[in-house]
Design a protein around this motif. Structure first.
Motif: not given
Lengths: 248, 636
Positions: A116-117, A120-121, A124-125, A128, A159-162, A181
């Motif tokens: 569960d990543r 990262f969301d 950004i919230q 970002g 960045c692809i947020g992996c 970001k």
């Protein structure tokens, strides 16, 4: 080729996991790493066993959804390469390959290799973005941006947020992701209005998500599929200090 | 009778006229209205964010683990806009004309004109969000050319234009999520649409982690769920791309249009073996400098470098001297297939053609080519192990984009009131063939600039209708059907995987309903798909449980593909002409060019579901052209 696999199996976030052994014959060297897992799953289905769950989607290195630890390295033995872009020609006949999920306290395992990543969301919230509602934009060429500056902002934006950065870091730090970001937006004239608030909120969220701090080993940069530079971290630190000193 | 609701008035004033007269909802009422948006690609994320900015309550759903991963992310080349920054004679009408012609005169004039018109706003919006488009040294935006046009109107961010545009939309969505205007549901899949009194009232979803079946009600439902090109299994699409949301909406009454119009992209990497899961696209921008050829001699086994210049057939330059290597995608793909079928294919499986940069490297220098395409050459080497600076690339056609999708009117509303379809999920703007760099554009324009006018126009009439409640019997019924289907998949306990059926279906469709089709082949395919479907429900093996289970997800998608594939064949069979991506072998000139039939087929085919086991019924929406003359689409 014949390959021995040791794969992390775990029922759910609350369960204990363990490594399981699998043998795979007739591995074609042109297969991608994920196609190798596909073919293992085909065998498991033929034996009516539950398949190995792993995240993946575009399989061309851009969506950022795939990512596992392969022999202890995020995305495997090649530098700057996503798991989906790794091919079996990188391995040799008879190799044993250890496959585990990305490990970080902020990335709980959902099942097997899936994590569960969503942390990262939430980073950004926290800030970002540039607050530009649909309809508010001025004519695009009214904001000239030098070629070099646009290219540099792109380097950060790529960045692809992996999550390989956090998975590679001994502290499970998310500074490479967060700073990329912050740098992307802070370098552009459109992003400058909110830069101070942005850096403070994003850094606070990163800390709240149980990611560790940065001790400057640069392991993240080596594994990053998009070659995001640690220079972004320096930029983030400068942004953060400026924001803390000069604002109330 | 289908009513596209095209506004009155001259072409260039239609959209302005619509916006001037569309109904509004006052801010206090917007807070009471809820909209569900399924899909978080460019169309879905931009629509959800824009509606939330206006004050509507939005629920956003995606099956990926983050909204940022939707497949818009993979578009490499660019996005078109008629800005005329190059001063090369571009304008809205020319872009409209190029798109109509590129679509082989099978799209609506009013929709396409609006697409070109709104392209101007999109670039402004994306720049304001911080999308790092390529810039000239003076700081102004740069452009390049793409297939099918003679101006430079494509904006780009290296080879990652889709990713950068999507991050702009995703960030806008995350901003609204933080503001509490949007609730985002990741790792959720829509499994059914719920109707109450014939109107869209909500959806049934499955939480892909817990397996929980959930009911969500809303005043309007938006499907921005992308295309179904993955039906061929081997395609340029992501593994999770599927047609299930639109197909399930179709089975609830939404018409499907242009179903068999699927673009086969000319510049993908060829298949190298049976293990393959995906065909990687090489950006079409490579055709700006690469020359496409095959050996002039059939079955020539020599290495590319050993074949002298006069024994090479630069077939695109030979057949289409005006556009050459930049001919539109359908034409370039079909020409490649023609050469491969005639025994001139190259590579281990003899299924590829060369894309050669030696002339461009000689003329411009390796450095220049590296600067333009370095990342693509690197990607090529990573996948194939071949250095394309020293030997030509091998490329091959691959299924890519669906022009077809849910039928929508000018407001992007389907035949179900309150159900909208945006982006690749609808059929509207590309006709029978899409031009390069128009897909990012259409997705963004639908989501940022059209739906935020047309959805409120619908919602204005819903203020006094109570929001549908999830305890309505329609929700219970839909949920029960979803549960029944999932149980069915888990309990067949046959011997074969969902992928097995997907691959078999894909190969059948590629052969019979791909680059070229004929009546006999299509009839065989329909029969073949019927047998495959029977076998699916008898022999499928979904291992594991009803919790997190990727095999269970696949089973549902493949079940839908097995129905959708049949409709594709019926659609192709019913259209006795060749147009765009739809090439019926019975309708071609002596030298193999498509023959369109404007007399009998100048309409959109919209199909209505009549129930399981029954054939869909065809409805025709006539296409009227008042501003362009229908011509033979010639790139010679």
């Amino acid at each position: 080729m014949k390959i021995h696999l040791k794969i992390w199996r775990q029922e759910n976030a609350g369960a204990d996991g363990r490594l399981m052994d699998y043998e795979l014959g007739e591995v074609d060297e042109n297969m991608s790493f994920l196609e190798m897992l596909d073919s293992l799953n085909e065998q498991l289905i033929a034996r009516s066993e539950r398949v190995i769950e792993f995240d993946h989607d575009c399989r061309e290195g851009i969506c950022g959804q795939c990512g596992v630890m392969i022999n202890g390295r995020a995305h495997g033995p090649l530098d700057h390469t996503t798991t989906c872009q790794l091919h079996m020609r990188t391995f040799r006949d008879g190799d044993t390959i250890l496959i585990e999920p990305f490990r970080a306290a902020a990335f709980p395992v959902l099942r097997d290799l899936k994590i569960d990543r969503s942390a990262f969301d939430r980073i950004i919230q926290a800030g970002g973005f540039i607050s530009a509602n649909t309809g508010q934009a001025p004519e695009a060429n009214s904001i000239p941006i030098g070629h070099e500056m646009a290219e540099s902002a792109f380097d950060s934006a790529a960045c692809i947020g992996c999550g390989a950065c956090a998975a590679s870091c001994k502290n499970a730090s998310a500074v490479l992701f967060t700073s990329a970001k912050i740098s992307h937006l802070a370098q552009l004239p459109q992003g400058k209005v909110e830069r101070e608030l942005r850096v403070r909120k994003m850094v606070a969220q990163m800390d709240a998500e149980a990611f560790g701090g940065c001790s400057d080993t640069r392991a993240c940069e080596v594994e990053c599929p998009q070659q995001i530079s640690v220079a972004n971290i320096a930029r983030m630190n400068r942004e953060y200090l400026t924001a803390s000193w000069f604002s109330v | 009778m289908l009513n596209a609701k095209i506004p009155e008035g001259p072409l260039k004033d239609k959209w302005t006229h619509y916006k001037e007269h569309s109904r509004l909802v006052n801010p206090a009422n917007r807070r009471k209205l809820e909209v569900i948006v399924v899909g978080t690609g460019l169309a879905g994320a931009s629509c959800a964010a824009s509606l939330a900015e206006q004050g509507y309550r939005v629920k956003s759903f995606c099956f990926q683990d983050s909204a940022r991963r939707a497949h818009s992310v993979a578009a490499q080349g660019g996005v078109n806009a008629a800005k005329n920054y190059k001063n090369d004679g571009d304008n809205v009408f020319r872009m409209f004309y190029d798109t109509i012609k590129g679509g082989d005169f099978r799209s609506r004039e009013a929709n396409v004109y609006r697409l070109a018109e709104c392209s101007l706003n999109l670039i402004d919006q994306a720049v304001a969000q911080g999308v790092p488009f390529a810039r000239e040294y003076g700081g102004y935006l740069n452009n390049r050319s793409f297939g099918g046009v003679q101006v430079s109107r494509t904006f780009y961010a290296r080879g990652q234009t889709g990713q950068q545009l999507l991050l702009g939309a995703y960030q806008a969505l995350m901003r609204q999520t933080a503001a509490g205007q949007v609730q985002t549901f990741t790792r959720h899949e829509m499994l059914d649409l719920v109707l109450i009194d014939g109107k869209a009232a909500g959806i049934i979803t499955r939480d892909l982690v817990t397996g929980q079946i959930e009911r969500h009600a809303a005043n309007a439902v938006v499907l921005a769920t992308g295309g179904y090109g993955k039906i061929y299994y081997l395609s340029t699409l992501a593994m999770g791309c599927n047609g299930s949301a639109i197909w399930r909406a179709h089975k609830k009454g939404a018409f499907m249009a242009g179903t068999s119009w699927i673009q086969i992209h000319p510049t993908s990497l060829p298949q190298s073996g049976s293990h393959q899961s995906k065909l990687t696209l090489m950006s079409e921008s490579l055709r700006n400098d690469g020359r496409i050829w095959v050996p002039a001699k059939q079955g020539d086994a020599r290495a590319a470098g050993e074949i002298p210049e006069d024994e090479r057939d630069y077939y695109l330059e030979r057949r289409y001297p005006a556009f050459g290597n930049l001919s539109p995608r359908d034409i370039a793909s079909r020409a490649a297939k023609e050469r491969i079928d005639a025994g001139h294919g190259v590579g281990a499986m003899k299924n590829a053609v060369y894309l050669d940069f030696s002339k461009a490297i000689k003329e411009q220098g390796e450095g220049k080519i590296r600067e333009k395409y370095g990342n693509l050459f690197r990607m090529y080497q990573k996948i194939t192990g071949i250095d394309a600076y020293h030997q030509p690339m091998m490329i091959s056609p691959a299924a890519h984009f669906t022009m077809g999708g849910l039928w929508v009117d000018y407001e992007l509303m389907t035949t179900i009131p309150g159900l909208f379809a945006l982006g690749e999920a609808n059929f509207a703007d590309h006709g029978a063939n899409r031009l390069g760099a128009n897909s990012l554009l259409q997705a963004c324009v639908d989501g940022y600039f059209i739906a935020p006018y047309t959805i409120p126009n619908f919602l204005a009439g819903e203020i006094n209708t109570p929001r549908p409640a999830v305890d309505h019997p329609a929700f219970a019924e839909a949920e029960a059907a979803v549960r029944k289907q999932l149980d069915l998949f888990l309990n067949i306990k046959g011997k074969l995987s969902a992928d097995h059926f997907h691959k078999t279906l894909g190969a059948l469709l590629y052969d019979k309903c791909g680059l070229a089709r004929n009546a006999d082949g299509l009839r065989e395919a329909i029969a073949g798909i019927g047998e495959l479907r029977n076998s699916f429900y008898r022999d499928l093996n979904v291992t594991g449980d009803g919790l997190l289970n990727s095999e269970l997800e696949k089973a549902g998608r493949v079940a839908d593909y097995l129905e959708l594939g049949e409709l594709m064949c019926r659609d192709a069979l019913s259209r006795e002409e060749s147009c765009g991506a739809h090439f019926r072998e019975e309708h071609q000139t002596k030298d193999g060019e498509a023959v369109r039939n404007d007399e009998d087929f100048c309409f959109v085919s919209a199909w209505e579901w009549m129930g399981a086991g029954k054939e869909q019924v065809l409805h025709r929406e006539p296409l009227e052209f008042e501003n362009v003359k229908l011509t033979v689409r010639s790139y010679k």
